[in-house]
Design an enzyme around this catalytic site. Structure first.
Site, PDB file in Angstrom:
ATOM      1  N   GLU A 144     -49.055   6.411 -19.882  1.00 36.45           N
ATOM      2  CA  GLU A 144     -50.442   6.861 -19.820  1.00 36.45           C
ATOM      3  C   GLU A 144     -51.385   5.936 -20.589  1.00 36.45           C
ATOM      4  OE1 GLU A 144     -51.254  11.046 -20.114  1.00 36.45           O
ATOM      5  OE2 GLU A 144     -49.185  11.597 -19.688  1.00 36.45           O
ATOM      6  N   GLU A 186     -23.060  19.508  -6.181  1.00 38.74           N
ATOM      7  CA  GLU A 186     -21.971  19.926  -5.302  1.00 38.74           C
ATOM      8  C   GLU A 186     -21.166  21.076  -5.913  1.00 38.74           C
ATOM      9  OE1 GLU A 186     -22.158  15.340  -4.831  1.00 38.74           O
ATOM     10  OE2 GLU A 186     -22.682  16.858  -6.328  1.00 38.74           O
ATOM     11  N   CYS A 244     -16.810  14.985  -7.824  1.00 43.54           N
ATOM     12  CA  CYS A 244     -17.352  15.889  -6.808  1.00 43.54           C
ATOM     13  C   CYS A 244     -16.703  15.636  -5.451  1.00 43.54           C
ATOM     14  CB  CYS A 244     -18.860  15.716  -6.704  1.00 43.54           C
ATOM     15  SG  CYS A 244     -19.754  16.379  -8.128  1.00 43.54           S
ATOM     16  N   LEU A 249     -49.117  14.952 -25.750  1.00 43.26           N
ATOM     17  CA  LEU A 249     -48.248  14.430 -24.691  1.00 43.26           C
ATOM     18  C   LEU A 249     -47.216  15.425 -24.177  1.00 43.26           C
ATOM     19  CD1 LEU A 249     -47.586  10.781 -25.989  1.00 43.26           C
ATOM     20  CD2 LEU A 249     -49.368  11.600 -24.438  1.00 43.26           C
TER      21      LEU A 249
END
Length: 357
Positions: free
Chosen positions: A289, A46, A78, A198
């Site tokens: 993974e 915002e 915000c 990775l």
């Protein structure tokens, strides 16, 4: 709102522990400001969109993918920024379950006389915020488990050869998935067998996810790719509390890794304690993974929120290594259940996306 959601998605993997939010400001049918949460979580969407809109925010409508914050943190709320800007209407996709915000942001806007609408593309917004919501509601990050397997569910031959079961297009897609998560996680067996790096490659990004290894006794090869790059991109090692006094703990700490102690569950690290510890560190989205034993422990603990399977047109046979280790299941009613969300061809392979039922 669809545009705001597409902007928000750009922050996935880059803004934790904050949510990835998008904001679009529209005045007389024209976009005058847009923004998404910046890397590291500040500034908020915002704030960026309103700064871009400037005076044109007066009388405009703001489309926000998550309820604007109402508490004072590192930046002003915000909700107050929207009020001060002269915005007349705010359209919100979904409420923020954070107890510091829940309902208060909307209440502040309404009390200031702004028109507020909620529920616009709420399902899409909640799907995008799945990681943030999981951490707020359950104290852990959302977990995506990735399996790259042959048609008969094998991730390596009997000798351990696994490079490469899937093709280059699937491997590139995996790098894209890494980029949309806060962290990539593997088990110690995968590190010993494959020596993975990775990190994200070939996507033109300098941002890297946290790299996590679960290793109860820190039996990891010194001199591995993770070892040599721990000072370049974060490496966290989840280990048994007793391993902190070992020579291996000192060596990995000196290499630049962060050690995270958790209690053991029998002969293995507790999956629940592991994810809770990662949630305490601020992670909202973790991309696992493998390998097979880690995958099995997470599935058995009912902690896998999303399952992504890359299937290659190859058959390895029963002597090959299975993608998932033993689950101890004796009846079909005990099996982890997932529902199919999407199937698509990725080069010569097929990618399936499943969600926990």
């Amino acid at each position: 709102m669809r545009h705001a959601l597409s902007l928000a998605a750009r922050g996935l993997g880059r803004v934790w522990p904050n949510p990835a939010v998008g904001c679009v400001v529209v005045n007389h049918g024209r976009i005058v400001g847009r923004g998404f949460t910046a890397d590291g979580g500040r500034p908020h969407a915002e704030t960026i969109a309103l700064a871009q809109a400037g005076e044109q925010a007066k009388g405009a409508t703001a489309y926000v993918t998550l309820e604007p914050c109402s508490h004072i943190g590192q930046t002003p709320p915000c909700a107050e920024a929207l009020i001060k800007s002269g915005i007349s209407r705010v359209v919100i996709a979904t409420e923020d379950p954070d107890p510091r915000v829940f309902g208060r942001g909307i209440a502040l806007l309404k009390e200031a006389g702004l028109s507020v609408s909620t529920g616009c593309l709420v399902n899409e917004a909640q799907d995008l915020q799945r990681g943030f919501f999981t951490r707020i509601n359950h104290g852990r990050p959302a977990l995506t488990l990735k399996l790259a397997m042959s048609l008969d569910g094998r991730i390596a031959t009997a000798s351990g050869e696994s490079k490469w079961i899937t093709g280059p297009d699937a491997r590139r897609a995996v790098h894209g998935l890494r980029a949309s998560h806060d962290a990539v996680m593997v088990g110690a067996g995968t590190v010993r067998a494959d020596n993975p790096d990775l990190r994200i490659r070939a996507l033109g990004t300098t941002h890297q996810p946290v790299r996590i290894v679960t290793s109860r006794h820190l039996r990891l090869p010194e001199g591995s790719q993770l070892w040599s790059s721990a000072s370049e991109a974060p490496v966290w090692i989840v280990c048994d509390e007793g391993a902190l006094i070992s020579p291996e703990a000192k060596a990995w700490g000196n290499a630049g890794a962060t050690l995270i102690p958790v209690p053991s569950n029998g002969a293995h690290l507790s999956p629940h304690e592991t994810l809770t510890a990662l949630g305490d560190k601020g992670l909202t989205r973790v991309f696992c993974e493998g390998g097979g034993m880690l995958a099995a422990s997470l599935l058995a603990a009912d902690l896998v929120d999303e399952l992504i399977v890359f299937a290659a047109g190859k058959l390895i046979g029963a002597e090959g290594q299975p993608g998932v280790g033993p689950l101890g299941i004796s009846a079909l009613s005990q099996t982890p259940a997932f529902e199919l969300v999407d199937v698509q061809a990725v080069g010569a392979d097929v990618m399936q996306r499943w969600r926990r039922v």
